[in-house]
Design an enzyme around this catalytic site. Structure first.
Site, PDB file in Angstrom:
ATOM      1  N   ILE A   1       0.694  -1.083   0.087  1.00 40.61           N
ATOM      2  CA  ILE A   1      -0.099  -0.028  -0.100  1.00 40.61           C
ATOM      3  C   ILE A   1       0.996   1.380   0.116  1.00 40.61           C
ATOM      4  O   ILE A   1       0.540   2.309  -0.673  1.00 40.61           O
ATOM      5  CB  ILE A   1      -0.966  -0.039   1.298  1.00 40.61           C
ATOM      6  CG1 ILE A   1      -2.059  -1.188   1.131  1.00 40.61           C
ATOM      7  CG2 ILE A   1      -1.470   1.459   1.258  1.00 40.61           C
ATOM      8  CD1 ILE A   1      -2.858  -1.504   2.305  1.00 40.61           C
TER       9      ILE A   1
ATOM     10  N   ASP B   1      11.503   3.751   5.346  1.00 37.23           N
ATOM     11  CA  ASP B   1      11.226   2.215   5.312  1.00 37.23           C
ATOM     12  C   ASP B   1      12.299   1.479   5.748  1.00 37.23           C
ATOM     13  O   ASP B   1      13.281   1.968   5.586  1.00 37.23           O
ATOM     14  CB  ASP B   1      10.761   1.608   3.818  1.00 37.23           C
ATOM     15  CG  ASP B   1       9.855   0.258   4.136  1.00 37.23           C
ATOM     16  OD1 ASP B   1      10.469  -0.530   4.712  1.00 37.23           O
ATOM     17  OD2 ASP B   1       8.663   0.316   3.681  1.00 37.23           O
TER      18      ASP B   1
ATOM     19  N   ASP C   1      13.823   2.844  10.751  1.00 42.67           N
ATOM     20  CA  ASP C   1      12.990   2.020  11.527  1.00 42.67           C
ATOM     21  C   ASP C   1      12.070   2.835  12.550  1.00 42.67           C
ATOM     22  O   ASP C   1      12.629   3.659  13.241  1.00 42.67           O
ATOM     23  CB  ASP C   1      13.627   1.290  12.275  1.00 42.67           C
ATOM     24  CG  ASP C   1      12.999  -0.017  12.928  1.00 42.67           C
ATOM     25  OD1 ASP C   1      11.920   0.256  13.276  1.00 42.67           O
ATOM     26  OD2 ASP C   1      13.767  -1.087  13.158  1.00 42.67           O
TER      27      ASP C   1
ATOM     28  N   ASN D   1       2.251   4.535   7.655  1.00 42.86           N
ATOM     29  CA  ASN D   1       1.502   3.393   7.071  1.00 42.86           C
ATOM     30  C   ASN D   1       2.254   2.240   7.394  1.00 42.86           C
ATOM     31  O   ASN D   1       1.656   1.053   7.396  1.00 42.86           O
ATOM     32  CB  ASN D   1       1.563   3.532   5.596  1.00 42.86           C
ATOM     33  CG  ASN D   1       1.246   2.285   4.798  1.00 42.86           C
ATOM     34  OD1 ASN D   1       0.051   1.868   4.512  1.00 42.86           O
ATOM     35  ND2 ASN D   1       2.414   1.872   4.215  1.00 42.86           N
TER      36      ASN D   1
ATOM     37  N   TYR E   1      -3.574  -7.538  16.625  1.00 37.92           N
ATOM     38  CA  TYR E   1      -3.409  -6.664  15.321  1.00 37.92           C
ATOM     39  C   TYR E   1      -4.887  -5.626  15.489  1.00 37.92           C
ATOM     40  O   TYR E   1      -4.373  -4.469  14.949  1.00 37.92           O
ATOM     41  CB  TYR E   1      -3.471  -7.429  14.063  1.00 37.92           C
ATOM     42  CG  TYR E   1      -3.475  -6.615  12.933  1.00 37.92           C
ATOM     43  CD1 TYR E   1      -2.372  -6.091  12.395  1.00 37.92           C
ATOM     44  CD2 TYR E   1      -4.652  -6.730  12.091  1.00 37.92           C
ATOM     45  CE1 TYR E   1      -2.411  -5.251  11.230  1.00 37.92           C
ATOM     46  CE2 TYR E   1      -4.725  -5.849  11.002  1.00 37.92           C
ATOM     47  CZ  TYR E   1      -3.427  -5.017  10.476  1.00 37.92           C
ATOM     48  OH  TYR E   1      -3.772  -4.255   9.321  1.00 37.92           O
TER      49      TYR E   1
HETATM   50  N1  LIG Z   1      -2.616  -5.794   3.336  1.00 37.16           N
HETATM   51  C1  LIG Z   1      -3.653  -5.853   4.016  1.00 37.16           C
HETATM   52  O1  LIG Z   1      -4.499  -6.730   3.690  1.00 37.16           O
HETATM   53  C2  LIG Z   1      -4.152  -4.541   4.741  1.00 37.16           C
HETATM   54  C3  LIG Z   1      -5.378  -4.252   5.602  1.00 37.16           C
HETATM   55  C4  LIG Z   1      -5.727  -3.383   6.170  1.00 37.16           C
HETATM   56  C5  LIG Z   1      -4.567  -2.549   6.477  1.00 37.16           C
HETATM   57  N2  LIG Z   1      -3.248  -2.880   6.222  1.00 37.16           N
HETATM   58  C6  LIG Z   1      -2.143  -1.930   6.887  1.00 37.16           C
HETATM   59  O2  LIG Z   1      -1.665  -1.433   5.559  1.00 37.16           O
HETATM   60  C7  LIG Z   1      -0.211  -1.052   5.913  1.00 37.16           C
HETATM   61  C8  LIG Z   1       0.692  -1.658   4.676  1.00 37.16           C
HETATM   62  O3  LIG Z   1       0.329  -3.013   4.908  1.00 37.16           O
HETATM   63  P1  LIG Z   1       0.923  -3.743   3.479  1.00 37.16           P
HETATM   64  O4  LIG Z   1      -0.242  -4.667   3.211  1.00 37.16           O
HETATM   65  O5  LIG Z   1       1.203  -2.767   2.316  1.00 37.16           O
HETATM   66  O6  LIG Z   1       2.311  -4.430   3.930  1.00 37.16           O
HETATM   67  P2  LIG Z   1       3.597  -4.785   3.284  1.00 37.16           P
HETATM   68  O7  LIG Z   1       4.323  -5.748   4.216  1.00 37.16           O
HETATM   69  O8  LIG Z   1       3.671  -5.197   1.845  1.00 37.16           O
HETATM   70  O9  LIG Z   1       4.379  -3.457   3.510  1.00 37.16           O
HETATM   71  C9  LIG Z   1       4.601  -2.989   4.889  1.00 37.16           C
HETATM   72  C10 LIG Z   1       5.957  -1.884   4.801  1.00 37.16           C
HETATM   73  O10 LIG Z   1       6.352  -1.554   6.017  1.00 37.16           O
HETATM   74  C11 LIG Z   1       7.600  -1.566   6.328  1.00 37.16           C
HETATM   75  N3  LIG Z   1       8.005  -1.943   7.736  1.00 37.16           N
HETATM   76  C12 LIG Z   1       7.564  -2.440   8.631  1.00 37.16           C
HETATM   77  N4  LIG Z   1       8.076  -2.455   9.800  1.00 37.16           N
HETATM   78  C13 LIG Z   1       8.799  -1.130   9.703  1.00 37.16           C
HETATM   79  C14 LIG Z   1       9.189  -0.392  10.653  1.00 37.16           C
HETATM   80  N5  LIG Z   1       9.572  -0.814  11.908  1.00 37.16           N
HETATM   81  N6  LIG Z   1       9.869   0.804  10.055  1.00 37.16           N
HETATM   82  C15 LIG Z   1       9.938   1.106   8.866  1.00 37.16           C
HETATM   83  N7  LIG Z   1       9.171   0.371   8.273  1.00 37.16           N
HETATM   84  C16 LIG Z   1       8.849  -0.798   8.401  1.00 37.16           C
HETATM   85  C17 LIG Z   1       8.102  -2.703   5.712  1.00 37.16           C
HETATM   86  O11 LIG Z   1       9.552  -3.042   5.313  1.00 37.16           O
HETATM   87  C18 LIG Z   1       7.349  -2.843   4.364  1.00 37.16           C
HETATM   88  O12 LIG Z   1       7.989  -2.189   3.253  1.00 37.16           O
HETATM   89  C19 LIG Z   1      -0.033  -1.510   7.383  1.00 37.16           C
HETATM   90  O13 LIG Z   1      -0.201  -0.561   8.436  1.00 37.16           O
HETATM   91  C20 LIG Z   1      -0.989  -2.730   7.501  1.00 37.16           C
HETATM   92  O14 LIG Z   1      -1.608  -2.869   8.974  1.00 37.16           O
HETATM   93  C21 LIG Z   1      -2.902  -3.776   5.193  1.00 37.16           C
END
Ligand SMILES: NC(=O)c1ccc[n+]([C@@H]2O[C@H](COP(=O)([O-])OP(=O)(O)OC[C@H]3O[C@@H](n4cnc5c(N)ncnc54)[C@H](O)[C@@H]3O)[C@@H](O)[C@H]2O)c1
Length: 249
Positions: free
Chosen positions: A18, A37, A54, A81, A146
């Site tokens: 996202i 990131d 981080d 995010n 979560y």
């Molecule tokens: N994919 C889904 O179904 C979904 C649904 C609802 C909400 N979300 C939320 O959307 C957001 C993004 O999710 P996504 O599906 O794109 O996940 P993803 O795993 O594809 O991307 C998450 C990114 O966050 C980075 N990250 C994780 N921990 C970190 C930290 N401590 N410091 C800096 N960067 C960090 C990771 O390296 C990764 O690039 C999250 O907050 C998640 O909870 C996702």
């Protein structure tokens, strides 16, 4: 004219899923974007700046915000995010796991917000967009930790919006349903029947399909854009109708 022309955004978790879709959408709308990131990826676009940091480490987040502001001349938009997943009931996860996930999903948002605020205060179009989840407003099985973290993001969004409205800083969140990102691919890969589990996730959403990362990014762009300067303190669902609709089985 792009609707974010002249504006600078920092997107945490912009290296994947996202956040990466949001980075692309914001650049296409004219913004310059810092991708904060742990793995920001390689971005060739001159309008994007990888910022390795981080969100559990306040000093690294402050350094990344400073770099973004010095490189681009300020920060107007923060997208909180970056997040991590956790599966289980309250009995499945110990205290250490609760603290680990809350440190990223809640306190990480606070650290990034705190570090960005001095720059946002100098912007005429300041906005914060947080990534919440359908899990904040609907009870999902085996998602206790979560869901608690995303419920906190929703409440934090409201409280921040109240604290900052007088300073002209808007704060909103998106609440995605299950989105087709590497995150969900990893979750599915850990199940015994990934194809069957994916079909069950799709069936759970009234539209019968997963949400795309681009659809969530479009909602983030809407909330970040100065065109929507009267919108603050809302949670925008991007969930295929999952939260609001009740269909006959
Ligand atoms: N994919 C889904 O179904 C979904 C649904 C609802 C909400 N979300 C939320 O959307 C957001 C993004 O999710 P996504 O599906 O794109 O996940 P993803 O795993 O594809 O991307 C998450 C990114 O966050 C980075 N990250 C994780 N921990 C970190 C930290 N401590 N410091 C800096 N960067 C960090 C990771 O390296 C990764 O690039 C999250 O907050 C998640 O909870 C996702």
């Amino acid at each position: 004219m792009g609707e974010l022309d002249g504006l600078v955004a920092v997107i945490t978790g912009g290296g994947s899923g996202i956040g990466a879709a949001a980075a692309q959408a914001f650049v296409a709308a004219g913004a310059r974007v810092g991708i904060l990131d742990v793995h920001p990826g390689e971005y060739a676009a001159p309008a994007s700046l990888p910022l390795t940091a981080d969100i559990t480490d306040g000093a690294s987040v402050e350094a990344a915000m400073r770099t973004a502001a010095e490189t681009f001349g300020g920060i107007d938009i923060l997208v909180n995010n970056a997040g991590i997943s956790s599966v289980g009931t309250v009995e499945d996860n110990d205290d250490a796991e609760w603290l680990r996930v809350l440190d990223v999903n809640v306190v990480g948002f606070v650290r990034a917000t705190r570090a960005a605020l001095p720059y946002l205060r100098r912007s005429a179009h300041a906005a914060i967009v947080n990534t919440s989840s359908i899990a904040a407003g609907a009870g999902l099985p085996k998602r206790a930790l979560y869901s608690a973290s995303k419920g906190a993001v929703h409440s934090l969004t409201l409280a921040l919006a109240a604290d900052l409205v007088g300073e002209g800083i808007r704060v909103n969140c998106v609440a995605p349903g299950t989105a087709d990102t590497p995150w969900v691919a990893r979750l599915l890969a850990r199940t015994e029947d990934p194809a069957g589990e994916k079909a069950r996730l799709e069936a759970r959403q009234p539209m019968g399909r997963l949400v795309s990362a681009d659809e969530v990014a479009a909602a983030m762009l809407y909330l970040a854009s100065p065109r929507n300067g009267a919108t603050t303190g809302i949670s925008l669902a991007v969930d295929g109708g999952m939260h609001g609709l009740r269909l006959p089985r």
